[in-house]
Design a protein around this motif. Structure first.
Motif, PDB file in Angstrom:
ATOM      1  N   TYR A  24       0.746  -1.341  -0.046  1.00 29.91           N
ATOM      2  CA  TYR A  24      -0.122   0.003   0.019  1.00 29.91           C
ATOM      3  C   TYR A  24       0.911   1.273  -0.024  1.00 29.91           C
ATOM      4  O   TYR A  24       0.660   2.308  -0.721  1.00 29.91           O
ATOM      5  N   ARG A  25       2.010   1.122   0.486  1.00 33.91           N
ATOM      6  CA  ARG A  25       2.799   2.485   0.454  1.00 33.91           C
ATOM      7  C   ARG A  25       3.429   2.802  -0.969  1.00 33.91           C
ATOM      8  O   ARG A  25       3.643   3.791  -1.204  1.00 33.91           O
ATOM      9  N   ARG A  26       3.403   1.822  -1.777  1.00 38.03           N
ATOM     10  CA  ARG A  26       3.528   1.955  -3.103  1.00 38.03           C
ATOM     11  C   ARG A  26       2.356   2.443  -4.042  1.00 38.03           C
ATOM     12  O   ARG A  26       2.295   3.205  -4.691  1.00 38.03           O
ATOM     13  N   LEU A  27       1.172   2.018  -3.464  1.00 38.59           N
ATOM     14  CA  LEU A  27      -0.083   2.241  -4.288  1.00 38.59           C
ATOM     15  C   LEU A  27      -0.494   3.752  -3.846  1.00 38.59           C
ATOM     16  O   LEU A  27      -1.027   4.162  -4.835  1.00 38.59           O
ATOM     17  N   VAL A  28       0.086   4.150  -2.915  1.00 44.91           N
ATOM     18  CA  VAL A  28      -0.582   5.601  -2.426  1.00 44.91           C
ATOM     19  C   VAL A  28       0.609   6.752  -2.941  1.00 44.91           C
ATOM     20  O   VAL A  28       0.339   7.838  -2.691  1.00 44.91           O
ATOM     21  N   GLU A  29       1.399   6.108  -3.683  1.00 41.80           N
ATOM     22  CA  GLU A  29       2.520   7.072  -4.127  1.00 41.80           C
ATOM     23  C   GLU A  29       1.656   8.168  -5.095  1.00 41.80           C
ATOM     24  O   GLU A  29       0.786   7.682  -6.214  1.00 41.80           O
ATOM     25  N   GLY A  30       2.046   9.418  -5.033  1.00 39.07           N
ATOM     26  CA  GLY A  30       1.256  10.454  -5.824  1.00 39.07           C
ATOM     27  C   GLY A  30      -0.222  10.700  -5.416  1.00 39.07           C
ATOM     28  O   GLY A  30      -0.884  11.498  -6.011  1.00 39.07           O
ATOM     29  N   LYS A  31      -0.807   9.878  -4.257  1.00 45.16           N
ATOM     30  CA  LYS A  31      -2.106  10.187  -3.957  1.00 45.16           C
ATOM     31  C   LYS A  31      -2.051  11.138  -2.654  1.00 45.16           C
ATOM     32  O   LYS A  31      -0.807  11.343  -2.053  1.00 45.16           O
ATOM     33  N   ASN A  32      -3.153  11.557  -2.146  1.00 46.93           N
ATOM     34  CA  ASN A  32      -3.340  12.432  -1.161  1.00 46.93           C
ATOM     35  C   ASN A  32      -3.227  11.715   0.336  1.00 46.93           C
ATOM     36  O   ASN A  32      -4.024  11.854   1.156  1.00 46.93           O
ATOM     37  N   ILE A  33      -2.572  10.533   0.246  1.00 45.64           N
ATOM     38  CA  ILE A  33      -2.452   9.732   1.312  1.00 45.64           C
ATOM     39  C   ILE A  33      -1.056   9.439   1.928  1.00 45.64           C
ATOM     40  O   ILE A  33      -0.292   9.197   1.022  1.00 45.64           O
ATOM     41  N   ASN A  34      -0.789   9.731   2.936  1.00 41.39           N
ATOM     42  CA  ASN A  34       0.781   9.725   3.182  1.00 41.39           C
ATOM     43  C   ASN A  34       1.178   8.180   3.280  1.00 41.39           C
ATOM     44  O   ASN A  34       0.851   7.194   3.597  1.00 41.39           O
ATOM     45  N   ARG A  35       2.433   8.166   2.819  1.00 42.46           N
ATOM     46  CA  ARG A  35       3.043   6.789   2.344  1.00 42.46           C
ATOM     47  C   ARG A  35       3.627   6.225   3.710  1.00 42.46           C
ATOM     48  O   ARG A  35       3.859   4.849   3.717  1.00 42.46           O
ATOM     49  N   THR A  36       3.839   6.969   4.885  1.00 48.60           N
ATOM     50  CA  THR A  36       4.474   6.360   6.049  1.00 48.60           C
ATOM     51  C   THR A  36       3.153   5.850   6.971  1.00 48.60           C
ATOM     52  O   THR A  36       3.277   4.743   7.433  1.00 48.60           O
ATOM     53  N   SER A  37       2.309   6.687   7.084  1.00 48.81           N
ATOM     54  CA  SER A  37       1.309   6.138   8.044  1.00 48.81           C
ATOM     55  C   SER A  37       0.173   5.583   7.268  1.00 48.81           C
ATOM     56  O   SER A  37      -0.567   4.740   7.932  1.00 48.81           O
ATOM     57  N   LEU A  38      -0.023   5.755   5.874  1.00 49.61           N
ATOM     58  CA  LEU A  38      -1.073   5.223   5.211  1.00 49.61           C
ATOM     59  C   LEU A  38      -2.264   5.832   5.497  1.00 49.61           C
ATOM     60  O   LEU A  38      -3.324   5.344   5.303  1.00 49.61           O
ATOM     61  N   LEU A  39      -2.367   7.123   6.039  1.00 51.75           N
ATOM     62  CA  LEU A  39      -3.616   7.838   6.430  1.00 51.75           C
ATOM     63  C   LEU A  39      -3.367   9.078   5.602  1.00 51.75           C
ATOM     64  O   LEU A  39      -2.714   9.702   5.085  1.00 51.75           O
ATOM     65  N   ALA A  40      -4.902   9.520   5.496  1.00 52.19           N
ATOM     66  CA  ALA A  40      -4.992  10.983   4.566  1.00 52.19           C
ATOM     67  C   ALA A  40      -5.766  11.949   5.632  1.00 52.19           C
ATOM     68  O   ALA A  40      -6.460  11.698   6.343  1.00 52.19           O
ATOM     69  N   THR A  41      -4.962  13.201   5.331  1.00 51.23           N
ATOM     70  CA  THR A  41      -5.349  14.290   6.155  1.00 51.23           C
ATOM     71  C   THR A  41      -7.152  14.823   6.144  1.00 51.23           C
ATOM     72  O   THR A  41      -7.403  15.457   6.723  1.00 51.23           O
ATOM     73  N   ASP A  42      -7.583  14.221   5.051  1.00 52.11           N
ATOM     74  CA  ASP A  42      -9.129  14.651   4.510  1.00 52.11           C
ATOM     75  C   ASP A  42      -9.738  14.201   5.961  1.00 52.11           C
ATOM     76  O   ASP A  42     -10.864  14.837   6.188  1.00 52.11           O
ATOM     77  N   TYR A  43      -9.570  13.085   6.749  1.00 53.81           N
ATOM     78  CA  TYR A  43     -10.319  12.926   7.879  1.00 53.81           C
ATOM     79  C   TYR A  43     -10.414  13.972   8.835  1.00 53.81           C
ATOM     80  O   TYR A  43     -11.304  14.199   9.607  1.00 53.81           O
TER      81      TYR A  43
END
Length: 183
Positions: A24-43
């Protein structure tokens, strides 16, 4: 022999404990999801909206009705119902986030949910009785604590090292409780 291997496999691989964090760290590259935590600030928008309503309630008391409609939502509930472009990826990434991130994150979210509900109740009850300057003090006291917790949640979402022992998590929460009683 096959039965023995299956029982060993069952002991080593518990489906609930299995996570695809690196994938998932690879899948979230370039997305608005943090690669380290795998969480998004939108929450954080879920919380920021009610904080804004409570701030506005000082000048527009009728807006407290909107604040009373606010309810806690889990991370997954928020994204399932959101218009966030990568909402499904955000849910899947969350489900595969490192446990060392999720534990402190969830504990802080539970605490902020509790404080927001208490703030809504306290401010609503006091709005009719308190003079405006005292109501302002109450709102500022409640929101200062909530905003400080939201900053801690944001730092976890943004990949800062979360507290990694229960003692560290308790210390964060207890520090906020002590600050709350001092105000």
């Amino acid at each position: 022999m096959a039965e023995n291997a299956a029982s060993i496999y069952g002991l080593l691989m518990k489906p609930r404990d299995f996570r695809f964090t690196r994938t998932y760290r690879r899948l979230v590259e370039g997305k608005n999801i943090n690669r380290t935590s795998l969480l998004a600030t939108d929450y954080l928008n879920h919380f920021n909206e009610v904080v804004m309503l409570l701030e506005m309630a000082l000048d527009m008391p009728e807006i407290l009705e909107d604040a009373r409609d606010w309810q806690p939502r889990t991370y997954c509930e928020h994204f399932t119902d959101s218009t966030f472009s990568d909402r499904q990826l955000a849910v899947w990434a969350y489900e595969n986030a490192p446990k060392v991130v999720i534990g402190p994150f969830e504990q802080l979210v539970a605490r902020v949910d509790k404080y927001i509900l208490e703030a809504i109740e306290d401010i609503s009850a006091a709005s009719a009785d308190l003079p405006p300057e005292h109501l302002r003090l109450l709102v500022n006291e409640r929101l200062t604590l909530i905003k400080r917790l939201l900053e801690k949640i944001a730092s976890i979402i943004n990949g800062a090292a979360p507290p990694n022992t229960q003692a560290e998590i308790d210390a964060l929460i207890n520090a906020d409780l002590a600050d709350r009683s001092d105000v």
